[in-house]
Design a protein around this motif. Structure first.
Motif, PDB file in Angstrom:
ATOM      1  N   ILE A 127       0.545  -1.169   0.000  1.00  0.00           N
ATOM      2  CA  ILE A 127       0.422   0.460   0.189  1.00  0.00           C
ATOM      3  C   ILE A 127       0.609   1.788  -0.334  1.00  0.00           C
ATOM      4  O   ILE A 127       1.134   2.509  -0.587  1.00  0.00           O
ATOM      5  N   GLY A 128       2.186   1.167   0.868  1.00  0.00           N
ATOM      6  CA  GLY A 128       3.115   2.441   0.808  1.00  0.00           C
ATOM      7  C   GLY A 128       3.541   2.627  -0.358  1.00  0.00           C
ATOM      8  O   GLY A 128       3.863   3.567  -0.722  1.00  0.00           O
ATOM      9  N   ALA A 129       3.851   1.040  -1.225  1.00  0.00           N
ATOM     10  CA  ALA A 129       4.689   1.561  -1.879  1.00  0.00           C
ATOM     11  C   ALA A 129       3.317   2.350  -3.341  1.00  0.00           C
ATOM     12  O   ALA A 129       4.277   2.384  -4.427  1.00  0.00           O
ATOM     13  N   LEU A 130       2.359   2.187  -2.858  1.00  0.00           N
ATOM     14  CA  LEU A 130       1.447   2.256  -4.627  1.00  0.00           C
ATOM     15  C   LEU A 130       1.199   3.333  -4.147  1.00  0.00           C
ATOM     16  O   LEU A 130       1.093   4.756  -5.267  1.00  0.00           O
ATOM     17  N   ILE A 131       0.983   4.252  -3.158  1.00  0.00           N
ATOM     18  CA  ILE A 131       0.611   5.811  -2.498  1.00  0.00           C
ATOM     19  C   ILE A 131       2.183   6.241  -3.143  1.00  0.00           C
ATOM     20  O   ILE A 131       2.166   7.487  -3.697  1.00  0.00           O
ATOM     21  N   GLY A 132       3.061   5.602  -2.775  1.00  0.00           N
ATOM     22  CA  GLY A 132       4.674   7.095  -2.552  1.00  0.00           C
ATOM     23  C   GLY A 132       4.876   7.880  -1.717  1.00  0.00           C
ATOM     24  O   GLY A 132       3.766   8.356  -1.350  1.00  0.00           O
ATOM     25  N   LYS A 133       5.706   8.374  -1.835  1.00  0.00           N
ATOM     26  CA  LYS A 133       5.718   9.598  -1.159  1.00  0.00           C
ATOM     27  C   LYS A 133       5.111  10.795  -1.519  1.00  0.00           C
ATOM     28  O   LYS A 133       4.745  11.443  -2.969  1.00  0.00           O
ATOM     29  N   GLY A 135       2.087  10.581  -2.222  1.00  0.00           N
ATOM     30  CA  GLY A 135       1.048  10.085  -3.212  1.00  0.00           C
ATOM     31  C   GLY A 135       1.631  10.226  -4.981  1.00  0.00           C
ATOM     32  O   GLY A 135       1.151  10.223  -5.499  1.00  0.00           O
ATOM     33  N   ALA A 136       3.085  10.882  -4.586  1.00  0.00           N
ATOM     34  CA  ALA A 136       3.894   9.738  -5.946  1.00  0.00           C
ATOM     35  C   ALA A 136       3.856   9.264  -6.811  1.00  0.00           C
ATOM     36  O   ALA A 136       3.664   9.608  -8.111  1.00  0.00           O
ATOM     37  N   LYS A 137       3.482   8.018  -6.570  1.00  0.00           N
ATOM     38  CA  LYS A 137       3.886   6.190  -7.393  1.00  0.00           C
ATOM     39  C   LYS A 137       2.289   6.739  -7.611  1.00  0.00           C
ATOM     40  O   LYS A 137       2.097   6.047  -8.957  1.00  0.00           O
ATOM     41  N   ALA A 138       1.094   7.315  -6.702  1.00  0.00           N
ATOM     42  CA  ALA A 138      -0.031   7.037  -7.052  1.00  0.00           C
ATOM     43  C   ALA A 138      -0.531   8.307  -8.573  1.00  0.00           C
ATOM     44  O   ALA A 138      -0.875   7.721  -9.987  1.00  0.00           O
ATOM     45  N   GLY A 146      -3.531   7.465 -17.327  1.00  0.00           N
ATOM     46  CA  GLY A 146      -5.195   7.814 -17.498  1.00  0.00           C
ATOM     47  C   GLY A 146      -6.254   6.808 -16.748  1.00  0.00           C
ATOM     48  O   GLY A 146      -7.153   7.110 -17.097  1.00  0.00           O
ATOM     49  N   CYS A 147      -5.415   6.015 -15.725  1.00  0.00           N
ATOM     50  CA  CYS A 147      -6.617   5.298 -14.622  1.00  0.00           C
ATOM     51  C   CYS A 147      -6.191   5.790 -13.594  1.00  0.00           C
ATOM     52  O   CYS A 147      -5.875   5.964 -13.064  1.00  0.00           O
ATOM     53  N   SER A 148      -7.268   5.536 -12.872  1.00  0.00           N
ATOM     54  CA  SER A 148      -7.420   6.155 -11.155  1.00  0.00           C
ATOM     55  C   SER A 148      -7.187   5.066 -10.301  1.00  0.00           C
ATOM     56  O   SER A 148      -7.532   3.775 -10.736  1.00  0.00           O
ATOM     57  N   LEU A 149      -7.024   5.177  -9.461  1.00  0.00           N
ATOM     58  CA  LEU A 149      -5.965   4.374  -8.640  1.00  0.00           C
ATOM     59  C   LEU A 149      -7.032   5.124  -6.955  1.00  0.00           C
ATOM     60  O   LEU A 149      -6.225   5.571  -6.555  1.00  0.00           O
ATOM     61  N   ASN A 150      -7.574   3.783  -6.317  1.00  0.00           N
ATOM     62  CA  ASN A 150      -8.150   3.692  -4.672  1.00  0.00           C
ATOM     63  C   ASN A 150      -7.811   2.280  -4.268  1.00  0.00           C
ATOM     64  O   ASN A 150      -7.797   1.274  -4.641  1.00  0.00           O
ATOM     65  N   ILE A 151      -6.699   3.251  -3.502  1.00  0.00           N
ATOM     66  CA  ILE A 151      -7.207   1.995  -2.270  1.00  0.00           C
ATOM     67  C   ILE A 151      -7.400   1.801  -0.552  1.00  0.00           C
ATOM     68  O   ILE A 151      -8.011   2.792  -0.007  1.00  0.00           O
ATOM     69  N   ASP A 152      -8.446   0.873  -0.762  1.00  0.00           N
ATOM     70  CA  ASP A 152      -8.879   0.716   0.630  1.00  0.00           C
ATOM     71  C   ASP A 152      -8.123  -0.056   1.689  1.00  0.00           C
ATOM     72  O   ASP A 152      -8.062  -1.493   1.565  1.00  0.00           O
ATOM     73  N   LYS A 153      -7.320   1.160   2.573  1.00  0.00           N
ATOM     74  CA  LYS A 153      -6.249   0.097   3.602  1.00  0.00           C
ATOM     75  C   LYS A 153      -6.981  -0.577   4.705  1.00  0.00           C
ATOM     76  O   LYS A 153      -6.257  -1.840   5.131  1.00  0.00           O
ATOM     77  N   LYS A 154      -8.148  -0.304   4.664  1.00  0.00           N
ATOM     78  CA  LYS A 154      -8.976  -1.428   5.527  1.00  0.00           C
ATOM     79  C   LYS A 154      -9.274  -2.478   5.511  1.00  0.00           C
ATOM     80  O   LYS A 154      -9.127  -4.149   6.345  1.00  0.00           O
ATOM     81  N   ASN A 155      -9.270  -3.112   3.811  1.00  0.00           N
ATOM     82  CA  ASN A 155      -9.507  -3.874   3.084  1.00  0.00           C
ATOM     83  C   ASN A 155      -8.189  -4.505   2.095  1.00  0.00           C
ATOM     84  O   ASN A 155      -8.371  -5.757   2.320  1.00  0.00           O
TER      85      ASN A 155
END
Length: 322
Positions: A127-133, A135-138, A146-155
């Motif tokens: 999760i941390g890697a996908l978000i990046g510092k 939010g840089a990676k996202a 052109g795709c959006s990324l949504n991360i559900d940390k709870k699940n």
């Protein structure tokens, strides 16, 4: 009912309702115009609403322009509802059966071309890697595909939304980042370093400058200062944690020297003062001149009523002694 009341008051005709029939009475031109409006009103009254449920991640596909285009192509009235914790997001289309069917086809086209969805499970490290510092990676994934990324940390789930041909590209970038993160995680260790409470400020530094320098110089991923628990938690490779621990030990040693230096200096000065004071007394005693007895004869004035005796010559005294 409200629309019919407005029609009745503005059609310039007499409107009579009996059973299931409506009679219009008035000038021919007014009656003809009223019939057209009445037909539209009856058509609208026969309209029903259809709800098309969409995923929250797909909401961004239905922009204001997209909704207007659906209405133009289908003739239906289209509204977007973003949903709530207890209600799904949905596109609502209102019209007759033909209009609703045409609107539904347009919604499906948008979902297939712009709102294709794929999800993958991810670990905490991923999760941390996908978000990046910050939010840089996202942002990188969104800009490149052109795709959006949504991360559900709870699940622990990552969802990608975009054009059908672009979602696989986004997944490829994400999986590479996840693979790298999991390799790093396998080589990551956590170490706790005890720091006395009075030295916590020295480890943090003004504005966090010292702790940030420790992180930069050692290469650790994280350094969490827990002042209440009097410790610093280091996270990173074993080598990085070892370097960070040494840097902290060096700072503590320097702070310890600073704390003991004033006391030692005070003791030295006190000792020097005692040593200086003792010799000075002895030296003063040696240098004090020996007091000589003064044998000079003073001529004191005679007391009242008595004659002043003259001093005898020295020679006469000597003879008298003989």
């Amino acid at each position: 009912a409200l629309d019919f009341a407005v029609f009745r008051d503005s059609c310039n005709c007499t409107v009579q309702r009996k059973d299931n029939a409506i009679t219009l009475i008035g000038k021919k031109e007014d009656v003809d115009a009223a019939k057209v409006k009445l037909g539209e009103l009856l058509e609208k009254a026969s309209h029903t609403t259809q709800k098309i449920v969409i995923m929250r991640e797909q909401i961004k596909c239905f922009t204001e322009l997209a909704l207007v285009n659906i209405e133009k192509k289908s003739g239906a009235t289209v509204n977007l509802y973003r949903g709530s914790p207890t209600r799904d997001a949905q596109v609502e289309v209102t019209g007759n059966d033909a209009q609703k069917k045409a609107a539904e086809e347009e919604v499906k086209k948008i979902l297939e071309t712009e709102g294709h969805v794929e999800s993958i499970e991810v670990s905490d490290a991923a999760i941390g890697a996908l978000i990046g510092k910050a939010g840089a990676k996202a942002r990188e994934i969104e800009e490149k595909t052109g795709c959006s990324l949504n991360i559900d940390k709870k699940n622990n789930k990552a969802t990608f939304v975009g054009k059908k041909e672009n979602v696989p590209k986004a997944l490829k970038i994400a999986k590479a980042a996840i693979e790298q993160a999991e390799k790093v995680a396998a080589n990551t260790t956590t170490k706790e370093v005890a720091v006395p409470k009075e030295y916590i400020r020295a480890i943090i530094g003004r504005g966090g400058v010292t702790i940030n320098k420790i992180k930069a110089d050692s290469g650790i991923e994280r350094a969490d200062v827990r002042d209440q628990q009097e410790k610093v938690i280091l996270k990173g490779s074993a080598e990085a944690c070892e370097r960070a621990e040494k840097l902290i030990a060096d700072i503590l040693a320097d702070e310890g020297k600073k704390a003991t230096a004033p006391a030692a200096e005070g003791e030295t000065k006190a000792a020097e003062k005692r040593e200086d004071k003792s010799p000075k007394k002895a030296e003063g005693a040696k240098k004090a001149p020996k007091k000589e007895v003064d044998t000079t004869t003073f001529d004191f004035p005679a007391l009242p009523g008595k004659k002043k005796e003259e001093a005898k010559p020295a020679e006469a005294e000597e003879k008298a002694d003989e």
